[in-house]
Every structure is written in structure tokens, then in C-alpha cells.
Design a protein around this motif. Structure first.
Motif, PDB file in Angstrom:
ATOM      1  N   PRO A 238       0.852  -1.166   0.032  1.00 60.45           N
ATOM      2  CA  PRO A 238       0.035  -0.097  -0.066  1.00 60.45           C
ATOM      3  C   PRO A 238       0.995   1.389  -0.076  1.00 60.45           C
ATOM      4  CG  PRO A 238       0.094  -0.989   2.108  1.00 60.45           C
ATOM      5  CD  PRO A 238       0.608  -2.037   1.104  1.00 60.45           C
ATOM      6  N   LEU A 239       0.489   2.281  -0.324  1.00 64.24           N
ATOM      7  CA  LEU A 239       0.979   3.440  -0.481  1.00 64.24           C
ATOM      8  C   LEU A 239       0.728   4.258   0.932  1.00 64.24           C
ATOM      9  CD1 LEU A 239       2.142   6.024  -2.312  1.00 64.24           C
ATOM     10  CD2 LEU A 239       0.063   6.822  -2.607  1.00 64.24           C
ATOM     11  N   ALA A 240       1.988   4.853   1.383  1.00 59.96           N
ATOM     12  CA  ALA A 240       2.021   5.428   2.557  1.00 59.96           C
ATOM     13  C   ALA A 240       2.199   6.834   1.978  1.00 59.96           C
ATOM     14  CB  ALA A 240       3.097   5.313   3.555  1.00 59.96           C
ATOM     15  N   ARG A 241       1.215   7.812   2.278  1.00 55.27           N
ATOM     16  CA  ARG A 241       1.288   9.100   1.663  1.00 55.27           C
ATOM     17  C   ARG A 241       2.213   9.877   2.273  1.00 55.27           C
ATOM     18  NH1 ARG A 241      -4.868  10.293   2.027  1.00 55.27           N
ATOM     19  NH2 ARG A 241      -4.507   9.386   4.162  1.00 55.27           N
TER      20      ARG A 241
ATOM     21  N   GLU B  85       8.802   2.060  -8.693  1.00 55.86           N
ATOM     22  CA  GLU B  85       8.114   2.343  -7.426  1.00 55.86           C
ATOM     23  C   GLU B  85       9.148   2.572  -6.311  1.00 55.86           C
ATOM     24  OE1 GLU B  85       3.724   2.320  -7.419  1.00 55.86           O
ATOM     25  OE2 GLU B  85       4.508   0.194  -7.606  1.00 55.86           O
ATOM     26  N   TRP B  86       8.972   3.677  -5.665  1.00 51.55           N
ATOM     27  CA  TRP B  86       9.764   3.585  -4.493  1.00 51.55           C
ATOM     28  C   TRP B  86       9.325   2.854  -3.088  1.00 51.55           C
ATOM     29  CZ3 TRP B  86      14.544   4.839  -4.339  1.00 51.55           C
ATOM     30  CH2 TRP B  86      15.147   5.681  -5.499  1.00 51.55           C
ATOM     31  N   ILE B  87       9.967   1.801  -2.620  1.00 55.85           N
ATOM     32  CA  ILE B  87       9.397   0.908  -1.478  1.00 55.85           C
ATOM     33  C   ILE B  87      10.199   1.311  -0.356  1.00 55.85           C
ATOM     34  CG2 ILE B  87       8.895  -1.380  -0.595  1.00 55.85           C
ATOM     35  CD1 ILE B  87       7.352  -0.592  -3.238  1.00 55.85           C
ATOM     36  N   VAL B  88       9.885   1.344   0.774  1.00 61.52           N
ATOM     37  CA  VAL B  88      10.139   1.658   2.074  1.00 61.52           C
ATOM     38  C   VAL B  88       9.958   0.480   2.979  1.00 61.52           C
ATOM     39  CG1 VAL B  88       8.345   3.167   3.042  1.00 61.52           C
ATOM     40  CG2 VAL B  88      10.841   3.527   4.038  1.00 61.52           C
ATOM     41  N   ARG B  89      10.875  -0.017   3.481  1.00 57.07           N
ATOM     42  CA  ARG B  89      10.989  -1.220   4.397  1.00 57.07           C
ATOM     43  C   ARG B  89      11.369  -0.807   5.864  1.00 57.07           C
ATOM     44  NH1 ARG B  89      12.980  -3.335  -0.263  1.00 57.07           N
ATOM     45  NH2 ARG B  89      11.324  -4.553  -1.167  1.00 57.07           N
TER      46      ARG B  89
ATOM     47  N   PHE C 269       5.876  -0.436   2.504  1.00 55.82           N
ATOM     48  CA  PHE C 269       5.058   0.672   1.941  1.00 55.82           C
ATOM     49  C   PHE C 269       5.506   1.277   0.515  1.00 55.82           C
ATOM     50  CE2 PHE C 269       4.537   1.029   6.626  1.00 55.82           C
ATOM     51  CZ  PHE C 269       3.221   0.532   6.598  1.00 55.82           C
ATOM     52  N   ARG C 270       4.741   1.614  -0.264  1.00 58.95           N
ATOM     53  CA  ARG C 270       5.128   2.285  -1.701  1.00 58.95           C
ATOM     54  C   ARG C 270       5.146   3.721  -1.022  1.00 58.95           C
ATOM     55  NH1 ARG C 270       1.195   3.038  -5.120  1.00 58.95           N
ATOM     56  NH2 ARG C 270      -0.166   1.881  -3.928  1.00 58.95           N
ATOM     57  N   GLN C 271       5.959   4.684  -1.552  1.00 54.67           N
ATOM     58  CA  GLN C 271       6.228   5.919  -1.176  1.00 54.67           C
ATOM     59  C   GLN C 271       5.620   6.777  -2.481  1.00 54.67           C
ATOM     60  OE1 GLN C 271       8.089   7.359   1.920  1.00 54.67           O
ATOM     61  NE2 GLN C 271       6.664   5.493   2.043  1.00 54.67           N
TER      62      GLN C 271
END
Length: 181
Positions: A4-7, A40-44, A60-62
Motif C-alpha cells: 500500500p501507498l504511505a502518503r 516504485e519507491w518501496i520503504v521497508r 509501503f510504497r512511497q
């Protein structure tokens, strides 16, 4: 399936607060890493629960362009959250909205905290409203995917109608106006 996208960071950390370890602890001493995956930028976020040692992790996606929300916002724009559902946002509004009705007798710090909490509550109502399709009378069923969100909706489904949500927002506006007097 893409995460999911973390806005915003604020939304991400609120998600952590609402999704603690099974032992009940929120803090997992997280470290984060950012990676470009399929454009896509992914943050873990990974770590271990500070209470029980259980490994914890979130992905999350950024957004392409990270933004900080304005004062009184959880996230900019009209897109609804992918992290918290409509019921969770209403629960957040209820938690932050429970401030003293009477401001007299509060210290300056208590008044400022009450104002900050009311801004967060109003912003959470705005997040619920983002799930409401144009001209729809109520938030649709598919906007409730979490256990907590479904419980909140089941307890009081009428609170997710457009009229009630707009009335709740107006009530927060009136309460916030008291701070300007």
C-alpha cells in the motif's frame, strides 16, 4: 501485489500505532530502507518488538514526490488512504476529539495540546470524507477492510453518512474557533 501507498510519514507512524505487536507494544526499534522496485519507491521498516522480541516488519510504497502535510492534515490531496480504512479514521477522530469541553482553567500547554488534538480529529474526519464518492450518501462498504474499521462501522453505521460526517467536521470547526476567542 504491490504494497500500500504511505502518503506521509505521519500516516505511516499512525499506522504503526494502530497496528501494535500481538503483545500490545508499538515500539519495534525500527530501521528503514528505501529501494526502487519496478519504478516504485518501496520503504521497508524492520525491527524487533522492544517488549517481547518478536520480529516486526512493514513495507509501503512511497509517493514519487514526498510531501509533508499542512497543519491540520494527515495527508494532502483527495485520494483516500490505503493504510487506514474509513472506520479506523473515524476511530482516530474519536480518540483525538475527546478534549475538555471547557477551556477555562487549562494551562497554556493543555490548551495547545487540546487544539492540536482537535486539528488531528478534524483531519481524520477529512480522511473519512475522502472515501465518500461524489454525490454518494454514505461511505461504501469496501472502504472498511480492517477489523477495527468494521467494528466501528457495525457499531454505528449512520456515522458514515455524508450529512453526519459533514456535521462532525463542522463541529470540530466550531470547537477550534473557540481557541481564537
Amino acid at each position: 501485489m504491490a504494497p500500500p501507498l504511505a502518503r506521509t510519514h505521519e500516516e505511516t507512524y499512525l499506522y504503526f500505532e494502530l497496528h501494535p505487536c500481538p503483545c500490545g507494544e508499538v515500539d519495534f526499534g525500527s530501521t528503514s530502507s528505501l529501494e526502487l522496485v519496478d519504478d516504485e519507491w518501496i520503504v521497508r521498516y524492520t525491527g524487533q518488538c522492544v517488549a517481547c522480541g518478536r520480529p516486526r516488519g512493514f513495507e509501503f510504497r512511497q509517493p514519487d514526490e514526498p510531501t509533508a502535510p499542512d497543519d491540520g492534515e494527515w495527508a494532502p490531496g483527495r485520494e483516500p488512504s490505503q493504510l487506514l480504512d474509513a472506520g479506523e479514521w473515524l476511530w482516530v477522530a474519536d480518540v483525538y476529539g475527546s478534549v475538555p469541553a471547557e477551556l477555562d482553567g487549562l494551562s497554556d500547554a493543555e490548551r495547545e495540546q487540546a487544539r492540536t488534538d482537535l486539528l488531528a480529529a478534524r483531519a481524520a474526519i477529512d480522511e473519512v470524507l475522502k472515501f465518500l464518492p461524489a454525490r454518494a450518501a454514505e461511505v461504501p462498504q469496501d472502504a472498511f477492510w480492517s477489523y477495527r474499521g468494521r467494528v466501528v462501522r457495525t457499531a454505528e453505521p449512520g456515522r458514515f453518512g455524508r450529512v453526519r460526517l459533514e456535521a462532525a467536521r463542522a463541529a470540530y470547526d466550531r470547537a477550534l474557533a473557540e481557541f481564537d476567542r
